[in-house]
Design a protein around this motif. Sequence first.
Motif, PDB file in Angstrom:
ATOM      1  N   SER A   1       0.851  -1.184   0.000  1.00 30.43           N
ATOM      2  CA  SER A   1       0.000   0.000   0.000  1.00 30.43           C
ATOM      3  C   SER A   1       0.885   1.231   0.000  1.00 30.43           C
ATOM      4  O   SER A   1       2.049   1.177   0.419  1.00 30.43           O
ATOM      5  CB  SER A   1      -0.934   0.013   1.222  1.00 30.43           C
ATOM      6  N   THR A   2       0.331   2.329  -0.437  1.00 26.93           N
ATOM      7  CA  THR A   2       1.051   3.595  -0.356  1.00 26.93           C
ATOM      8  C   THR A   2       1.150   4.046   1.089  1.00 26.93           C
ATOM      9  O   THR A   2       2.198   4.520   1.543  1.00 26.93           O
ATOM     10  CB  THR A   2       0.325   4.661  -1.191  1.00 26.93           C
ATOM     11  N   ALA A   3       0.077   3.867   1.844  1.00 29.82           N
ATOM     12  CA  ALA A   3       0.032   4.366   3.218  1.00 29.82           C
ATOM     13  C   ALA A   3       1.049   3.702   4.125  1.00 29.82           C
ATOM     14  O   ALA A   3       1.423   4.275   5.163  1.00 29.82           O
ATOM     15  CB  ALA A   3      -1.374   4.172   3.783  1.00 29.82           C
ATOM     16  N   GLU A   4       1.535   2.511   3.775  1.00 32.03           N
ATOM     17  CA  GLU A   4       2.493   1.834   4.656  1.00 32.03           C
ATOM     18  C   GLU A   4       3.780   2.644   4.820  1.00 32.03           C
ATOM     19  O   GLU A   4       4.494   2.498   5.815  1.00 32.03           O
ATOM     20  CB  GLU A   4       2.825   0.447   4.130  1.00 32.03           C
ATOM     21  N   GLU A   5       4.068   3.505   3.841  1.00 34.74           N
ATOM     22  CA  GLU A   5       5.281   4.316   3.952  1.00 34.74           C
ATOM     23  C   GLU A   5       5.242   5.212   5.188  1.00 34.74           C
ATOM     24  O   GLU A   5       6.284   5.574   5.732  1.00 34.74           O
ATOM     25  CB  GLU A   5       5.455   5.172   2.697  1.00 34.74           C
ATOM     26  N   LEU A   6       4.045   5.574   5.635  1.00 32.24           N
ATOM     27  CA  LEU A   6       3.931   6.433   6.814  1.00 32.24           C
ATOM     28  C   LEU A   6       4.450   5.760   8.073  1.00 32.24           C
ATOM     29  O   LEU A   6       4.859   6.431   9.019  1.00 32.24           O
ATOM     30  CB  LEU A   6       2.470   6.849   7.025  1.00 32.24           C
ATOM     31  N   VAL A   7       4.431   4.432   8.106  1.00 31.53           N
ATOM     32  CA  VAL A   7       4.859   3.729   9.322  1.00 31.53           C
ATOM     33  C   VAL A   7       6.178   2.993   9.130  1.00 31.53           C
ATOM     34  O   VAL A   7       6.611   2.256  10.019  1.00 31.53           O
ATOM     35  CB  VAL A   7       3.764   2.758   9.809  1.00 31.53           C
ATOM     36  N   THR A   8       6.817   3.178   7.966  1.00 30.45           N
ATOM     37  CA  THR A   8       8.096   2.506   7.744  1.00 30.45           C
ATOM     38  C   THR A   8       9.256   3.482   7.570  1.00 30.45           C
ATOM     39  O   THR A   8      10.385   3.062   7.330  1.00 30.45           O
ATOM     40  CB  THR A   8       8.024   1.602   6.499  1.00 30.45           C
ATOM     41  N   LEU A   9       8.994   4.766   7.692  1.00 32.88           N
ATOM     42  CA  LEU A   9      10.058   5.768   7.562  1.00 32.88           C
ATOM     43  C   LEU A   9      11.001   5.680   8.764  1.00 32.88           C
ATOM     44  O   LEU A   9      10.557   5.807   9.906  1.00 32.88           O
ATOM     45  CB  LEU A   9       9.460   7.173   7.478  1.00 32.88           C
ATOM     46  N   ARG A  10      12.258   5.476   8.519  1.00 32.86           N
ATOM     47  CA  ARG A  10      13.228   5.337   9.612  1.00 32.86           C
ATOM     48  C   ARG A  10      14.387   6.338   9.529  1.00 32.86           C
ATOM     49  O   ARG A  10      14.944   6.715  10.541  1.00 32.86           O
ATOM     50  CB  ARG A  10      13.815   3.918   9.614  1.00 32.86           C
ATOM     51  N   THR A  11      14.750   6.753   8.338  1.00 32.75           N
ATOM     52  CA  THR A  11      15.931   7.589   8.174  1.00 32.75           C
ATOM     53  C   THR A  11      15.559   9.061   8.217  1.00 32.75           C
ATOM     54  O   THR A  11      14.687   9.513   7.475  1.00 32.75           O
ATOM     55  CB  THR A  11      16.631   7.286   6.838  1.00 32.75           C
TER      56      THR A  11
END
Length: 492
Positions: free
Chosen positions: A443-453
């Motif tokens: 999903s596109t929205a998963e990027e909101l919870v996988t940002l680490r850097t």
Amino acid sequence: MSASDSIHDVDLFVIGAGSGGVRAARIAANHGARVKIAEEYRVGGTCVIRGCVPKKLLVYAGRYAHEFEDAAGFGWIVEGARFDWKTLIANKDREIARLEAAYGTNLARSHVEIIKQRAAIEDPHTVRLADGTRITAATILIATGGRPNRGLDFPGCHLGITSNEMFHLETQPESIIIQGGGYIALEFASLLADLGTRVTVVHRGDKVLRGFDEEIRERIAGELAANGVTFEFGVTIDAIEETPHGRRVLLNDGRALEAEQVMLAIGRVPNTIGLGLDAVGVELDMKGAVAVDARSRSSVPSIYAVGDVTDRVALTPVAIREGHAFADTVFGTHPWTVDHSLIPTAVFTEPEIGVVGLTEADARAKGYRLDIYKTDFRPLKATLSGRTSRVFMKLVVDQRTDKVLGVHIIGEGAGEMIQLVGVALTANATKADFDRTMALHPSTAEELVTLRTKDPSSDMPAPDTLPMHGEEPMVDEDAVESQMREGVPAAK
């Protein structure tokens, strides 16, 4: 005031049957108040009749152009598709009529009397209708909303249309010049370009969407330009002339542009003219809006105002909540006020924008030390459709508390995503809360919870990512997934 006031004809008289006025009238009536509401045009107000609802229907129409184009990459053969403006407008009008009837039905069910006339205030407890009838009320609520700003004074300015007229054009313009750089200007520029109109946006500033995060402002202009919108920055319209084929626009830099239509989208102003507010001492601000306190009370104790006429936050959900809070406070038993500090909002361009909370610049101006997290990627759908549009996401985080202060998104579904992100920010979610939320893949929205850097614009450098104690470097699976979406081989 829960009990009826027998001294007056009604307990509450509402002027304006838009979203805020209708909600206030219904809730007050449900609390036992005797309520009348006056509307000189159509029940439903700007949003339902000639604002966000019909505009979103036109936005959907424009997006089909992209869907038909994208379909080929997924094996669909779409031949002979064509667009008919008259069909769209007729269907839109039918839906608006249905919604207007529903609003009227809901008011009637709540035992609110609708008066289809203009009303003005004669004294702190008296309203005069257009036919001369006078009605007294214990409390008067002004909910007259706003209107397109036609305050321009240049030769031929009357030849320009506003968003009001745009919804009723008999034919789709082949070309249009739109003056403005806000929500309305960009949304109409985007949807008309999607439908095949040649669009030129004239804007006096050097960037669109004043008040949005700077990166959002820059990126959306680039995306719209890629979709065929032409921008003329740093200029204004000096005159509009009529031609045999449409309009000629004279710019303040000496150039002339021609188009079939010219749309003036330079903002909206509160509808306070002719309401009799000066005569009864209702204070207005510099913009002509009704000045109110936190409980929506004006300078006259018996007169309140909600929605766009107060120029606090000109959004439909805000007007609805203000109307509800007013009714509960004045006629119910549990008073409350509206918090205007955290409001999700969307701009329905193509691609869509969704934002909630502070911009990076505003957060820094408030003294926060920040961690910034960003991602910019080509969504999975684009790998087969061939579309070049990208998704951009940005998290603004308070370095001291780890609280997420703002989220800014450009991409398909940004508005839907930002509504749910708004729940998280309202609950004071931290970056750690985002991080420990399981991703939904793909999903596109998963990027909101996988940002680490952390982004280099953070106030502190990102943590050392080199392996420690002779360990093998760990694979960043989140980065791998993002690269897969980009169609780039991920190295391990």
